[in-house]
Design an enzyme around this catalytic site. Structure first.
Site, PDB file in Angstrom:
ATOM      1  N   ASP A   1     -90.385   0.576 112.717  1.00  0.00           N
ATOM      2  CA  ASP A   1     -90.273   1.960 112.118  1.00  0.00           C
ATOM      3  C   ASP A   1     -89.346   2.904 112.898  1.00  0.00           C
ATOM      4  OD1 ASP A   1     -90.684   4.216 110.149  1.00  0.00           O
ATOM      5  OD2 ASP A   1     -92.075   4.800 111.475  1.00  0.00           O
TER       6      ASP A   1
ATOM      7  N   GLU B   1    -109.547  -7.070 114.241  1.00  0.00           N
ATOM      8  CA  GLU B   1    -109.187  -5.852 114.957  1.00  0.00           C
ATOM      9  C   GLU B   1    -107.940  -6.142 115.801  1.00  0.00           C
ATOM     10  OE1 GLU B   1    -112.960  -5.431 112.994  1.00  0.00           O
ATOM     11  OE2 GLU B   1    -112.139  -6.829 114.122  1.00  0.00           O
TER      12      GLU B   1
END
Length: 166
Positions: A137, A123
């Site tokens: 991005d 995680e």
């Protein structure tokens, strides 16, 4: 990388059964304990991109706020992304950013915690991975040559295998 606790190389791969088939580890009999993991990763970029995000002048807004939320969501969805990970009830996910001016890098650090029967290393790694991907991005139109690197677990606490620090 040196570890404060040396890895036991005699253990067998736990995600394979006796026939060599993929297998989700049975944690039914494992003790419920407090478990913590921290991970980090880096994204390198041009002077222009670094300056733009450091000053908060990116046209897309606060890229760190978006990347932080993406990292937190990713940690919560880790078992949907990594086939043999257990779905976990995380009690804490934190994603932080450190600007490294000398090298024009952003260091992404995650912390994951829970009380459960299996660790939270995956995680923590997933949080860092998705946070760095989100930074990429949001900045790729300005700087398509950014490099994501050195994603790793920094430390883990709790569980049968004990505590260690990279």
């Amino acid at each position: 990388m040196s570890l404060t606790k040396e890895a036991d190389n005699t253990q067998e791969l736990t995600h394979l059964n006796a026939k060599g088939e993929a297998n989700m580890v049975d944690v039914t009999e494992k003790a419920v304990t407090s478990r913590t993991a921290r991970a980090e990763g880096f994204i390198s970029m041009s002077d222009k991109t670094f300056s733009m995000i450091a000053s908060g002048e990116h046209a897309k807004g606060d890229v760190f706020a978006v990347a932080r939320i993406a990292g937190i969501q990713a940690a919560k969805k880790c078992s949907d992304l990594i086939p043999l990970c257990h779905p976990l009830m995380l009690s804490k996910v934190q994603v932080d950013f450190e600007l490294i001016h000398e090298t024009k890098q952003v260091r992404v650090i995650s912390l994951c915690k829970l009380t459960g029967q299996t660790g939270v290393e995956m995680e923590a790694l997933t949080a860092v991975s998705v946070a760095t991907l989100t930074l990429f991005d949001m900045c790729k139109a300005v700087d398509p040559l950014m490099v994501i690197s050195n994603i790793r677990v920094l430390e883990k606490q709790g569980g049968k295998s004990g505590d260690w620090v990279a």
